[in-house]
Design an enzyme around this catalytic site. Structure first.
Site, PDB file in Angstrom:
ATOM      1  CG  HIS A 187      -7.412   8.225  -0.487  1.00 55.19           C
ATOM      2  ND1 HIS A 187      -6.031   8.254  -0.768  1.00 55.19           N
ATOM      3  CD2 HIS A 187      -7.870   7.132  -0.785  1.00 55.19           C
ATOM      4  CE1 HIS A 187      -5.962   6.876  -0.842  1.00 55.19           C
ATOM      5  NE2 HIS A 187      -6.951   6.137  -0.629  1.00 55.19           N
ATOM      6  CG  ASP A 219      18.260  11.801 -10.685  1.00 58.13           C
ATOM      7  OD1 ASP A 219      18.073  10.706 -11.310  1.00 58.13           O
ATOM      8  OD2 ASP A 219      18.326  12.905 -11.168  1.00 58.13           O
ATOM      9  CE  LYS A 271      -1.210   4.588  -2.042  1.00 57.95           C
ATOM     10  NZ  LYS A 271      -1.871   4.280  -0.718  1.00 57.95           N
ATOM     11  CE  LYS A 293      -4.291   6.694   2.636  1.00 62.26           C
ATOM     12  NZ  LYS A 293      -5.626   6.500   2.771  1.00 62.26           N
ATOM     13  CG  HIS A 298      -2.047   0.922   1.273  1.00 63.05           C
ATOM     14  ND1 HIS A 298      -2.248   1.787   1.975  1.00 63.05           N
ATOM     15  CD2 HIS A 298      -3.165   1.019   0.348  1.00 63.05           C
ATOM     16  CE1 HIS A 298      -3.300   2.530   1.893  1.00 63.05           C
ATOM     17  NE2 HIS A 298      -3.984   2.267   0.899  1.00 63.05           N
ATOM     18  CG  ASP A 311       2.312  18.080  22.060  1.00 65.94           C
ATOM     19  OD1 ASP A 311       0.824  18.388  22.188  1.00 65.94           O
ATOM     20  OD2 ASP A 311       2.710  17.331  22.730  1.00 65.94           O
TER      21      ASP A 311
END
Length: 462
Positions: free
Chosen positions: A380, A204, A199, A382, A197, A387
């Site tokens: 979508h 380079d 991404k 996350k 899952h 603090d």
């Protein structure tokens, strides 16, 4: 074939119930907290190597002085260092990328300027306008002599035609399907209950992109994603980061380790670990998690950070089905006076997951947690900011399957300036959300209550 492929995907998904999350367990983070000893200071890696204890201490003290007094940084770092092999690195520049258009624009600019290699790891790459823009650019760069290596998840890419990937292979791009759906193509033990899952885009060995955004036109400025049962398209709301600096090497290690464990073809000899220099002032840790590890790093990441929060805890999560330890950590934080706010989806592409998450709203609201459901988009993202100094952006959903069965990756950023950007983004989402109030929630109709109870029975598989 159009009939067979969706049926096969459904059959395989149902089969996972007997293979995956139901047998897995999550660690008891309180044990990791008890076993961790606070180092003075945490180990910090710079572009020139490991910093001395004196320099590391000075760096952490300077960061602490930039915000209200907090012990969160030392306590959290001690726990993560005790379970993770990934170092905290200094000298990084982190750019917040809100939604698909900004992310894709930054990605395309970086890839256009690639000179040595492009490593791309994604859950979904669709054969649509956006996917073809990516593939066309990757083919162009491969023809220019830049080596392109692609990892895609076989479940996430199940609906993408084989011809899409074959076109890339024919041009010399190295393409690796993570845990192939077809057992005859498996290079190791066949395991569909373990998806990739993550991404990650690395250019380079110097520039990294990570977050929640897949390669699909649902993220475009003219969104094509639709909520089941609705006629109008709805835009997707997501978050990525672009990172430049020494931590790029840690993300590169995660990519290459996945390539190795999946028994991918031999990679071309390229400069995957160039000399890196300081590009900014943010401290960043790359946290990668895989099933089969007793520590489940992204789970430890979230629960320990929630546990150590002292003033504010602002979460945004797309698929929120918290386990008992996460719920307790959130309720305890609210109980000790932390400003706990969570932005969750009001629309979804996974109705069972949405109902399973709503099952826990009453307990959270009664403890003082403030809940918001984002309107007018399909959320979508996350992310979290705590603090005013600790932030994370990544691929990890707050549900059992993500924590226990997926390969996931998050960037943890320690920076007052970046946290301020995260807070502004969070405030914008709150302003466009509907606040769920306890008195209103407890008078909701019977039907959604039944749906929530039903979904709750399956939450270990969501």
């Amino acid at each position: 074939m159009k009939i067979i492929r969706p049926f096969l995907l459904f059959f395989l998904s149902v089969s996972l119930l007997s293979l995956g999350g139901g047998c897995a367990t999550l660690p008891k983070v309180s044990d990791a907290i008890d076993n961790a000893s606070i180092q003075e200071p945490p180990q910090i890696l710079s572009a020139k190597g490991l910093l001395s204890p004196e320099k590391s201490k000075a760096l952490m003290e300077r960061l602490k002085r930039s915000v209200a007094p907090t012990d969160m940084l030392e306590r959290y770092s001690a726990v993560i260092e005790s379970v993770s092999g990934s170092p905290l690195t200094s000298g990084n520049k982190v750019t917040l990328l809100i939604d698909g258009p900004a992310t894709y624009a930054a990605m395309f600019k970086a890839m256009e300027n690639a000179r040595d290699h492009i490593n791309l790891e994604t859950f979904i790459i669709d054969d649509d306008e956006t996917g073809r823009r990516f593939s066309d650019l990757l083919l162009k760069k491969q023809a220019e002599g830049v080596q392109v290596n692609l990892i895609y998840d076989s479940r996430g890419g199940f609906r993408t035609p084989a011809a899409f990937f074959q076109r890339l292979r024919d041009a010399g791009i190295q393409v690796l399907a993570f845990n192939p759906v077809n057992p005859l193509e498996a290079r190791k033990s066949w395991n569909l209950a373990h998806p990739d899952h993550r991404k990650i885009l690395i250019v380079d060995g110097k520039i990294v992109f990570t977050g929640g955004i897949n390669i699909s036109s649902v993220y475009s400025s003219s969104p094509s994603g639709k909520i089941p049962g609705t006629k109008a398209p709805i835009p997707w709301r997501d978050t990525d980061v672009q990172i430049e600096g020494p931590v790029a090497a840690e993300f590169q290690k995660l990519f290459l380790d996945t390539w190795k464990t999946q028994k991918g073809p031999n990679l071309s000899d390229r400069n995957y670990f160039p000399d890196l220099k300081a590009e900014g002032h943010a401290l960043v840790r790359a946290v990668g998690s895989s099933p089969g590890e007793a520590n489940r790093l992204t789970f430890v990441l979230y629960v320990s950070a929630i546990t150590f929060s002292e003033r504010s805890l602002h979460l945004t999560n797309a698929y929120f089905v918290p386990d008992a330890e996460t719920i307790k950590a959130l309720c305890d934080a609210a109980g000790r006076g932390v400003d706990v706010k969570i932005v969750l989806p009001g629309n979804t592409d996974a109705s069972l997951t949405l109902s399973a998450g709503r099952y826990h709203y009453s307990d959270l609201l009664k403890s003082g947690v403030k809940l918001y459901e984002r309107r007018d988009v399909l959320l979508h993202a996350k992310t979290a900011v705590i603090d005013n100094v600790w932030s994370t952006v990544g691929s990890t959903n707050m549900d059992f399957w993500s924590f226990s069965s997926n390969d996931e990756v998050n960037a943890v950023i320690l920076s007052k300036e970046f946290a301020a950007e995260m807070e502004r983004m969070f405030a914008g989402d709150v302003a466009k959300s509907h606040e769920i109030r306890l008195e209103e929630w407890e008078t909701r109709p019977l039907l959604p209550r039944i749906q929530e109870w039903f979904a709750h029975q399956f939450e270990r598989w969501l």
